[in-house]
Enzyme design. Sequence first.
Site, PDB file in Angstrom:
ATOM      1  N   GLY A 239       0.742  -1.228  -0.057  1.00 34.15           N
ATOM      2  CA  GLY A 239       0.058  -0.138   0.155  1.00 34.15           C
ATOM      3  C   GLY A 239       0.680   1.272   0.249  1.00 34.15           C
ATOM      4  CD  GLU A 273       0.582  -9.185   1.503  1.00 33.86           C
ATOM      5  OE1 GLU A 273      -0.170  -8.551   1.293  1.00 33.86           O
ATOM      6  OE2 GLU A 273       0.306 -10.128   2.167  1.00 33.86           O
ATOM      7  N   GLY A 275       3.759  -3.685  -3.815  1.00 33.35           N
ATOM      8  CA  GLY A 275       3.426  -3.838  -5.315  1.00 33.35           C
ATOM      9  C   GLY A 275       4.069  -2.397  -6.015  1.00 33.35           C
ATOM     10  NE  ARG A 276      -0.308   2.192  -6.060  1.00 33.34           N
ATOM     11  CZ  ARG A 276      -1.253   2.415  -6.878  1.00 33.34           C
ATOM     12  NH1 ARG A 276      -1.403   3.049  -7.883  1.00 33.34           N
ATOM     13  NH2 ARG A 276      -2.314   1.947  -6.350  1.00 33.34           N
ATOM     14  NE  ARG A 312      -3.185   3.001 -11.317  1.00 35.37           N
ATOM     15  CZ  ARG A 312      -3.137   4.378 -10.764  1.00 35.37           C
ATOM     16  NH1 ARG A 312      -2.636   5.367 -11.399  1.00 35.37           N
ATOM     17  NH2 ARG A 312      -3.516   4.401  -9.428  1.00 35.37           N
ATOM     18  CE1 TYR A 316      -9.197   1.947  -9.331  1.00 31.43           C
ATOM     19  CE2 TYR A 316      -7.129   2.283 -10.616  1.00 31.43           C
ATOM     20  CZ  TYR A 316      -8.409   1.494  -9.953  1.00 31.43           C
ATOM     21  OH  TYR A 316      -7.956  -0.005  -9.698  1.00 31.43           O
ATOM     22  CB  CYS A 344     -16.574   4.079 -28.979  1.00 29.56           C
ATOM     23  SG  CYS A 344     -15.960   3.433 -30.398  1.00 29.56           S
ATOM     24  CD  GLU A 345     -16.518   3.268 -22.385  1.00 26.85           C
ATOM     25  OE1 GLU A 345     -16.192   3.896 -21.215  1.00 26.85           O
ATOM     26  OE2 GLU A 345     -16.641   2.243 -22.438  1.00 26.85           O
ATOM     27  CE1 TYR A 373      -2.148  -3.103  -8.044  1.00 25.63           C
ATOM     28  CE2 TYR A 373      -1.059  -1.521  -7.849  1.00 25.63           C
ATOM     29  CZ  TYR A 373      -1.427  -2.628  -7.501  1.00 25.63           C
ATOM     30  OH  TYR A 373      -1.017  -3.166  -6.098  1.00 25.63           O
TER      31      TYR A 373
END
Length: 422
Positions: A239, A273, A275-276, A312, A316, A344-345, A373
């Site tokens: 985290g 743990e 990650g990022r 992302r 987010y 197309c968004e 991610y």
Amino acid sequence: MDHFVYRDGRLCAEDISLAHIAEETETPFYCYSQATIERHYRVFADAFADADATVCYAVKANSNIAVISVLAHLGAGADVVSGGELKRALTADIPASRIVFSGIGKTGEELAAALDAGILQINVESEPELELLGQVATDRGVRAPVAIRVNPDIDALTHDKISTGKAENKFGIEWTRAHRVYSRARTMPGIDIVGIAVHIGSQVTDLEPFREAFVRARDLIVLLRADGLAIRHLDLGGGLGIPYGDEPVPSPDEYAAMVKSVIGNLDCHLILEPGRVITGNAGVLVTSVLYVKEGATRGFVVVDAAMNDLMRPALYGAFHDIVTVMEPAAKTEHQEVDVVGPVCETGDTFAANRLLPPLGPGDLLAIRTAGAYGAVMSSVYNTRPLVPEVLVRGSDFAVVRKRLSADDMLSREVVPNWLKTR
Ligand code: LLP
């Protein structure tokens, strides 16, 4: 610090120009710097060098087997959340004795695979999971090494969608109920209670919520030990946040100092743990400008990467720095544009009102901090093929995942006989 810098006017990954890689692989592609991954791992691991700790890289952040292999060579363990990730970690030669399995929805097959591999720890997130694991282990004549993931009811002060430690979140067992669950677990022949786990969220940039959650975990260990339970592992999850722009974030050293001050002389094997913080700034997504379009109220730079390649920003509202691969001349005037993909968004927007130098078709852009991610969350929406991933080491590079072809994508689909016209 990362190894993506301009040299002779071109953005390089270590010693190779991204423009050179783009000529070979075509865009879009992800590019990872091995030296950056190694550096980030070492900074994190060194911060815990004087503690009894295992750093289990959270494979979900970037699960390319080559990336996991880089970390395996440095002695990392792995945190996995599916049978697929377990397979990746083992394929990359992470020893089973350094693998932890997290996640709230593990299937019986996944639990069995973890037991058969002989991993370090399974983090159990609910009573039904505990019962199933106990059964699977008993059937195999083994005891499952279990940590109960507790939900400490702490707000990690991060984006709602990646906050996991509040009572209303689906994760873990309420910390106030954990004692009861441990009491049940200790009566189960298939369960060997080894620890306790917490993980309050991702991209956490304030140490205080971590501290509060870790205090709760520590106090619970003291309580459980007083009851005769030999809690040996304390898994603090991942985290730790990273800078996406120039915002301040705590360093791994500051994080480690806080952890050590909370844990004191608890005499526990720590499991971390991250990650990022290991892979986030070690990757960029390189994309080409397709068109520059003047809209009614703003300018659009249409690029060949899209939300399916890097979700992302769409998912987010996340900020990612975008730079040109060719270094702009010192006094170049920048213009405000929206950088958008072909999907197309309207949500397929990497950046709105972003200041960039004048751009034209064929110009290359690097979307930064895309090593975590990024590729792992990509999809084939709009039947857009998954893009290649490239790993750079010094002046060498290798394509570590090939681009999917349209044929690859279509080959798994079947038109049933009743629809066939020929
Ligand atoms: N451990 C557990 C149990 C986790 O659920 C996670 C991340 C980690 C460790 C690693 O967290 P990190 O150190 O990478 O923050 N897709 C989102 C992030 C989701 C994180 C999910 N769990 C994003 O792009 O921001």
